[in-house]
Design a protein around this motif. Sequence first.
Motif, short mmCIF file in Angstrom:
data_model
loop_
_atom_site.label_atom_id
_atom_site.label_comp_id
_atom_site.label_asym_id
_atom_site.label_seq_id
_atom_site.Cartn_x
_atom_site.Cartn_y
_atom_site.Cartn_z
N TYR A 1 3.93 -0.98 -5.89
CA TYR A 1 3.17 -2.20 -5.64
C TYR A 1 4.01 -3.16 -4.83
O TYR A 1 5.12 -3.46 -5.25
CB TYR A 1 2.73 -2.85 -6.96
CG TYR A 1 1.82 -4.01 -6.71
CD1 TYR A 1 0.49 -3.81 -6.42
CD2 TYR A 1 2.31 -5.31 -6.70
CE1 TYR A 1 -0.35 -4.86 -6.16
CE2 TYR A 1 1.48 -6.38 -6.43
CZ TYR A 1 0.15 -6.15 -6.17
OH TYR A 1 -0.68 -7.20 -5.89
N PRO A 2 3.51 -3.60 -3.71
CA PRO A 2 2.26 -3.20 -3.10
C PRO A 2 2.40 -1.84 -2.41
O PRO A 2 3.50 -1.45 -2.02
CB PRO A 2 2.00 -4.31 -2.08
CG PRO A 2 3.35 -4.80 -1.70
CD PRO A 2 4.21 -4.63 -2.91
N PRO A 3 1.28 -1.11 -2.26
CA PRO A 3 1.35 0.17 -1.56
C PRO A 3 1.67 -0.03 -0.09
O PRO A 3 1.42 -1.09 0.48
CB PRO A 3 -0.05 0.76 -1.75
CG PRO A 3 -0.92 -0.37 -2.15
CD PRO A 3 -0.05 -1.43 -2.73
N THR A 4 2.22 1.01 0.52
CA THR A 4 2.52 0.94 1.95
C THR A 4 1.22 1.04 2.75
O THR A 4 0.18 1.45 2.22
CB THR A 4 3.45 2.10 2.37
OG1 THR A 4 2.73 3.34 2.21
CG2 THR A 4 4.73 2.13 1.54
N ASP A 5 1.30 0.69 4.02
CA ASP A 5 0.13 0.81 4.89
C ASP A 5 -0.34 2.26 4.97
O ASP A 5 -1.55 2.53 4.98
CB ASP A 5 0.45 0.28 6.30
CG ASP A 5 0.60 -1.23 6.34
OD1 ASP A 5 0.19 -1.91 5.37
OD2 ASP A 5 1.15 -1.74 7.34
N ALA A 6 0.60 3.19 5.02
CA ALA A 6 0.25 4.62 5.08
C ALA A 6 -0.49 5.04 3.81
O ALA A 6 -1.47 5.80 3.88
CB ALA A 6 1.49 5.47 5.29
N GLN A 7 -0.03 4.56 2.65
CA GLN A 7 -0.71 4.89 1.39
C GLN A 7 -2.11 4.28 1.37
O GLN A 7 -3.07 4.95 0.96
CB GLN A 7 0.10 4.40 0.20
CG GLN A 7 1.35 5.22 -0.02
CD GLN A 7 2.29 4.57 -1.02
OE1 GLN A 7 2.42 3.34 -1.07
NE2 GLN A 7 2.95 5.40 -1.81
N ASP A 8 -2.24 3.03 1.79
CA ASP A 8 -3.56 2.39 1.85
C ASP A 8 -4.50 3.18 2.75
O ASP A 8 -5.66 3.40 2.40
CB ASP A 8 -3.45 0.96 2.35
CG ASP A 8 -3.04 -0.03 1.27
OD1 ASP A 8 -3.18 0.30 0.07
OD2 ASP A 8 -2.58 -1.13 1.63
N SER A 9 -3.99 3.62 3.87
CA SER A 9 -4.80 4.40 4.81
C SER A 9 -5.23 5.72 4.19
O SER A 9 -6.40 6.13 4.30
CB SER A 9 -4.00 4.64 6.09
OG SER A 9 -4.73 5.43 6.99
N PHE A 10 -4.31 6.42 3.53
CA PHE A 10 -4.62 7.68 2.87
C PHE A 10 -5.67 7.49 1.78
O PHE A 10 -6.64 8.24 1.68
CB PHE A 10 -3.35 8.31 2.29
CG PHE A 10 -3.60 9.55 1.49
CD1 PHE A 10 -4.04 10.72 2.10
CD2 PHE A 10 -3.41 9.55 0.12
CE1 PHE A 10 -4.29 11.87 1.36
CE2 PHE A 10 -3.65 10.70 -0.64
CZ PHE A 10 -4.09 11.86 -0.01
N HIS A 11 -5.50 6.45 0.96
CA HIS A 11 -6.45 6.20 -0.12
C HIS A 11 -7.83 5.84 0.43
O HIS A 11 -8.85 6.23 -0.15
CB HIS A 11 -5.92 5.12 -1.07
CG HIS A 11 -4.67 5.54 -1.77
ND1 HIS A 11 -3.61 4.69 -1.95
CD2 HIS A 11 -4.28 6.72 -2.31
CE1 HIS A 11 -2.64 5.34 -2.58
NE2 HIS A 11 -3.02 6.58 -2.81
N SER A 12 -7.87 5.13 1.55
CA SER A 12 -9.16 4.85 2.19
C SER A 12 -9.81 6.13 2.68
O SER A 12 -11.02 6.32 2.55
CB SER A 12 -8.97 3.88 3.36
OG SER A 12 -8.63 2.60 2.88
#
Length: 177
Positions: A49-60
């Motif tokens: 926390y907070p997630p990385t941009d790459a993690q946010d993108s993957f989760h999206s």
Amino acid sequence: MSRIVWIADAGYLIKACPGKFDYLKLKELLESECGGTFAESFYLNSTPYPPTDAQDSFHSWLKTAPPRGPKMRVKLYKLKDMHHQCPNCNHSFDRPVQKGVDVGIATLIVKLAAQDQYSRLILSAGDGDFEDAIAFAKEELHKEIWISGFPESLSPDLQSYADKVIWLDEHWDAFKK
């Protein structure tokens, strides 16, 4: 008509798989194995926390509908630091560990079964700690339980309750990247 739900323990899959894999291809493989599409799919994991941009993108992407993505409901838990001390040199260090995911999975198994949201559960996990949740869903609520995993990391406790085990090592080429 049966309602099929898939729950994926991302931490398990990441550790157990022999390499990188594609969740969309894995979902397609599992749906093919069960002869039907999933009513719901869940991805549970821990993230910093907070997630990385790459993690946010993957989760999206995981939430994206086919054919572009696997359309999974994403449930994330915070990583927590666990303090360690080397018994040989007394060096202290912190290591992030997954916290809360197993309880989340067990709760989801029981909650969805009690709400009659599935007749068959596909669980991609290997931890024997899910035995009580699986036993309750199967024995008390009469749900069909399928387990998907790898032989080296799939608890015999889970296997003993499975109506079917899908050995992912036998299908690796179908969902690897």
